[in-house]
Design a protein around this motif. Structure first.
Motif, PDB file in Angstrom:
ATOM      1  N   LYS A  61      -7.424   3.519  -6.763  1.00  0.00           N
ATOM      2  CA  LYS A  61      -6.030   3.110  -6.622  1.00  0.00           C
ATOM      3  C   LYS A  61      -5.051   4.271  -6.837  1.00  0.00           C
ATOM      4  O   LYS A  61      -4.071   4.394  -6.088  1.00  0.00           O
ATOM      5  N   PRO A  62      -5.271   5.165  -7.827  1.00  0.00           N
ATOM      6  CA  PRO A  62      -4.324   6.281  -7.979  1.00  0.00           C
ATOM      7  C   PRO A  62      -4.222   7.171  -6.734  1.00  0.00           C
ATOM      8  O   PRO A  62      -3.151   7.705  -6.434  1.00  0.00           O
ATOM      9  N   THR A  63      -5.311   7.304  -6.009  1.00  0.00           N
ATOM     10  CA  THR A  63      -5.297   8.089  -4.769  1.00  0.00           C
ATOM     11  C   THR A  63      -4.388   7.419  -3.749  1.00  0.00           C
ATOM     12  O   THR A  63      -3.562   8.080  -3.101  1.00  0.00           O
ATOM     13  N   ILE A  64      -4.511   6.112  -3.605  1.00  0.00           N
ATOM     14  CA  ILE A  64      -3.669   5.363  -2.663  1.00  0.00           C
ATOM     15  C   ILE A  64      -2.216   5.393  -3.132  1.00  0.00           C
ATOM     16  O   ILE A  64      -1.294   5.530  -2.327  1.00  0.00           O
ATOM     17  N   THR A  65      -2.011   5.313  -4.443  1.00  0.00           N
ATOM     18  CA  THR A  65      -0.650   5.367  -4.991  1.00  0.00           C
ATOM     19  C   THR A  65       0.022   6.676  -4.587  1.00  0.00           C
ATOM     20  O   THR A  65       1.187   6.675  -4.164  1.00  0.00           O
ATOM     21  N   ARG A  66      -0.683   7.794  -4.699  1.00  0.00           N
ATOM     22  CA  ARG A  66      -0.121   9.095  -4.303  1.00  0.00           C
ATOM     23  C   ARG A  66       0.187   9.117  -2.806  1.00  0.00           C
ATOM     24  O   ARG A  66       1.223   9.637  -2.380  1.00  0.00           O
ATOM     25  N   ARG A  67      -0.710   8.566  -2.009  1.00  0.00           N
ATOM     26  CA  ARG A  67      -0.484   8.540  -0.560  1.00  0.00           C
ATOM     27  C   ARG A  67       0.746   7.710  -0.220  1.00  0.00           C
ATOM     28  O   ARG A  67       1.582   8.119   0.601  1.00  0.00           O
ATOM     29  N   VAL A  68       0.853   6.547  -0.830  1.00  0.00           N
ATOM     30  CA  VAL A  68       1.996   5.667  -0.566  1.00  0.00           C
ATOM     31  C   VAL A  68       3.292   6.339  -1.025  1.00  0.00           C
ATOM     32  O   VAL A  68       4.316   6.280  -0.330  1.00  0.00           O
ATOM     33  N   HIS A  69       3.251   7.003  -2.174  1.00  0.00           N
ATOM     34  CA  HIS A  69       4.442   7.708  -2.655  1.00  0.00           C
ATOM     35  C   HIS A  69       4.887   8.752  -1.632  1.00  0.00           C
ATOM     36  O   HIS A  69       6.078   8.879  -1.326  1.00  0.00           O
ATOM     37  N   ARG A  70       3.937   9.513  -1.087  1.00  0.00           N
ATOM     38  CA  ARG A  70       4.270  10.524  -0.069  1.00  0.00           C
ATOM     39  C   ARG A  70       4.856   9.865   1.178  1.00  0.00           C
ATOM     40  O   ARG A  70       5.831  10.352   1.755  1.00  0.00           O
ATOM     41  N   LEU A  71       4.277   8.749   1.600  1.00  0.00           N
ATOM     42  CA  LEU A  71       4.795   8.036   2.771  1.00  0.00           C
ATOM     43  C   LEU A  71       6.191   7.471   2.506  1.00  0.00           C
ATOM     44  O   LEU A  71       7.017   7.401   3.425  1.00  0.00           O
ATOM     45  N   GLU A  72       6.456   7.088   1.250  1.00  0.00           N
ATOM     46  CA  GLU A  72       7.809   6.644   0.893  1.00  0.00           C
ATOM     47  C   GLU A  72       8.793   7.811   1.011  1.00  0.00           C
ATOM     48  O   GLU A  72       9.904   7.634   1.517  1.00  0.00           O
ATOM     49  N   GLU A  73       8.383   8.997   0.542  1.00  0.00           N
ATOM     50  CA  GLU A  73       9.235  10.184   0.660  1.00  0.00           C
ATOM     51  C   GLU A  73       9.576  10.463   2.117  1.00  0.00           C
ATOM     52  O   GLU A  73      10.680  10.911   2.426  1.00  0.00           O
ATOM     53  N   LEU A  74       8.620  10.218   3.007  1.00  0.00           N
ATOM     54  CA  LEU A  74       8.831  10.424   4.439  1.00  0.00           C
ATOM     55  C   LEU A  74       9.564   9.251   5.094  1.00  0.00           C
ATOM     56  O   LEU A  74       9.820   9.273   6.299  1.00  0.00           O
ATOM     57  N   GLN A  75       9.859   8.220   4.302  1.00  0.00           N
ATOM     58  CA  GLN A  75      10.545   7.000   4.749  1.00  0.00           C
ATOM     59  C   GLN A  75       9.761   6.228   5.808  1.00  0.00           C
ATOM     60  O   GLN A  75      10.321   5.564   6.669  1.00  0.00           O
ATOM     61  N   THR A  90       3.439  -3.047  -0.121  1.00  0.00           N
ATOM     62  CA  THR A  90       3.860  -1.922   0.713  1.00  0.00           C
ATOM     63  C   THR A  90       3.891  -2.376   2.159  1.00  0.00           C
ATOM     64  O   THR A  90       2.981  -3.068   2.617  1.00  0.00           O
ATOM     65  N   GLN A  91       4.936  -1.977   2.866  1.00  0.00           N
ATOM     66  CA  GLN A  91       5.043  -2.315   4.287  1.00  0.00           C
ATOM     67  C   GLN A  91       5.610  -1.134   5.052  1.00  0.00           C
ATOM     68  O   GLN A  91       6.253  -0.259   4.477  1.00  0.00           O
ATOM     69  N   LEU A  92       5.359  -1.118   6.346  1.00  0.00           N
ATOM     70  CA  LEU A  92       5.915  -0.089   7.221  1.00  0.00           C
ATOM     71  C   LEU A  92       7.421  -0.277   7.343  1.00  0.00           C
ATOM     72  O   LEU A  92       7.920  -1.405   7.372  1.00  0.00           O
ATOM     73  N   THR A  93       8.141   0.831   7.451  1.00  0.00           N
ATOM     74  CA  THR A  93       9.565   0.779   7.795  1.00  0.00           C
ATOM     75  C   THR A  93       9.667   0.859   9.326  1.00  0.00           C
ATOM     76  O   THR A  93       8.658   1.064  10.014  1.00  0.00           O
ATOM     77  N   ALA A  94      10.878   0.733   9.839  1.00  0.00           N
ATOM     78  CA  ALA A  94      11.073   0.873  11.288  1.00  0.00           C
ATOM     79  C   ALA A  94      10.651   2.274  11.737  1.00  0.00           C
ATOM     80  O   ALA A  94       9.999   2.434  12.778  1.00  0.00           O
ATOM     81  N   LEU A  95      10.987   3.298  10.948  1.00  0.00           N
ATOM     82  CA  LEU A  95      10.567   4.657  11.276  1.00  0.00           C
ATOM     83  C   LEU A  95       9.046   4.774  11.213  1.00  0.00           C
ATOM     84  O   LEU A  95       8.428   5.403  12.073  1.00  0.00           O
ATOM     85  N   GLY A  96       8.438   4.138  10.219  1.00  0.00           N
ATOM     86  CA  GLY A  96       6.980   4.139  10.097  1.00  0.00           C
ATOM     87  C   GLY A  96       6.317   3.515  11.310  1.00  0.00           C
ATOM     88  O   GLY A  96       5.312   4.027  11.821  1.00  0.00           O
ATOM     89  N   GLU A  97       6.892   2.431  11.775  1.00  0.00           N
ATOM     90  CA  GLU A  97       6.384   1.756  12.983  1.00  0.00           C
ATOM     91  C   GLU A  97       6.493   2.681  14.201  1.00  0.00           C
ATOM     92  O   GLU A  97       5.562   2.800  14.997  1.00  0.00           O
ATOM     93  N   GLU A  98       7.620   3.361  14.323  1.00  0.00           N
ATOM     94  CA  GLU A  98       7.845   4.268  15.454  1.00  0.00           C
ATOM     95  C   GLU A  98       6.858   5.444  15.417  1.00  0.00           C
ATOM     96  O   GLU A  98       6.236   5.770  16.440  1.00  0.00           O
ATOM     97  N   ILE A  99       6.698   6.050  14.249  1.00  0.00           N
ATOM     98  CA  ILE A  99       5.769   7.173  14.092  1.00  0.00           C
ATOM     99  C   ILE A  99       4.335   6.692  14.323  1.00  0.00           C
ATOM    100  O   ILE A  99       3.526   7.385  14.944  1.00  0.00           O
ATOM    101  N   TYR A 100       4.023   5.499  13.837  1.00  0.00           N
ATOM    102  CA  TYR A 100       2.688   4.936  14.064  1.00  0.00           C
ATOM    103  C   TYR A 100       2.398   4.876  15.560  1.00  0.00           C
ATOM    104  O   TYR A 100       1.343   5.304  16.009  1.00  0.00           O
ATOM    105  N   GLN A 101       3.328   4.305  16.327  1.00  0.00           N
ATOM    106  CA  GLN A 101       3.120   4.136  17.771  1.00  0.00           C
ATOM    107  C   GLN A 101       2.945   5.487  18.468  1.00  0.00           C
ATOM    108  O   GLN A 101       2.061   5.637  19.326  1.00  0.00           O
ATOM    109  N   THR A 102       3.761   6.462  18.101  1.00  0.00           N
ATOM    110  CA  THR A 102       3.664   7.796  18.699  1.00  0.00           C
ATOM    111  C   THR A 102       2.299   8.421  18.400  1.00  0.00           C
ATOM    112  O   THR A 102       1.622   8.921  19.299  1.00  0.00           O
TER     113      THR A 102
END
Length: 146
Positions: A61-75, A90-102
């Motif tokens: 879980k701490p590994t995932i926590t660090r990853r999620v924190h980094r993804l939060e920093e990237l919005q 945790t959920q995707l933001t609109a930007l996360g959805e856009e980057i995911y699709q790309t």
């Protein structure tokens, strides 16, 4: 079967170069394959807890926590409260959805290029066999001796 004794060595020899290619592909988005895994999970499973993600990938879980924190920093993701105040979802933001699709399109292009020259039937066999191997590993069936 003696002719398959090098199967895992061959499989593992694919892993590192593939992850390197994925990291190169994701770098312009400040992502790595490990961060992509979280985005992929959230896109396919929907809003989830850190425990859900860590259990799925069999990662602490701490590994995932660090990853999620980094993804939060990237919005790209955000955490929202759940019914249980001790955990966040945790959920995707609109930007996360856009980057995911790309990135998904670029990864699909990479997948297609590495499978070039391999018959569709062979690709389908590999596609169906790999989850079966994963299942055996997760259930300890790969540790049984005859």
């Amino acid at each position: 079967m003696e002719e398959l004794e090098g199967f895992f060595r061959r499989f593992l020899s694919l892993y590192r170069p593939l992850v390197t290619n994925l990291n190169d592909l994701l770098a312009p988005y400040q992502l790595s394959y490990s961060l992509w895994q979280v985005l992929f999970y959230l896109k396919n499973e929907g809003p989830s807890t850190l425990v859900d993600i860590s259990n799925y990938y069999n990662v602490e879980k701490p590994t995932i926590t660090r990853r999620v924190h980094r993804l939060e920093e990237l919005q790209l993701v955000r955490q929202i409260p759940s019914k249980d105040r001790r955990e966040k979802i945790t959920q995707l933001t609109a930007l996360g959805e856009e980057i995911y699709q790309t990135c998904r399109k670029k990864i699909t292009d990479l997948e297609n290029s590495v499978m070039e020259g391999i018959a569709k039937e062979e690709q389908e066999v590999a596609f169906h066999i790999l989850p079966k191997i994963q299942h055996n590993i997760r259930n300890g069936e790969g540790n049984k001796s005859e």
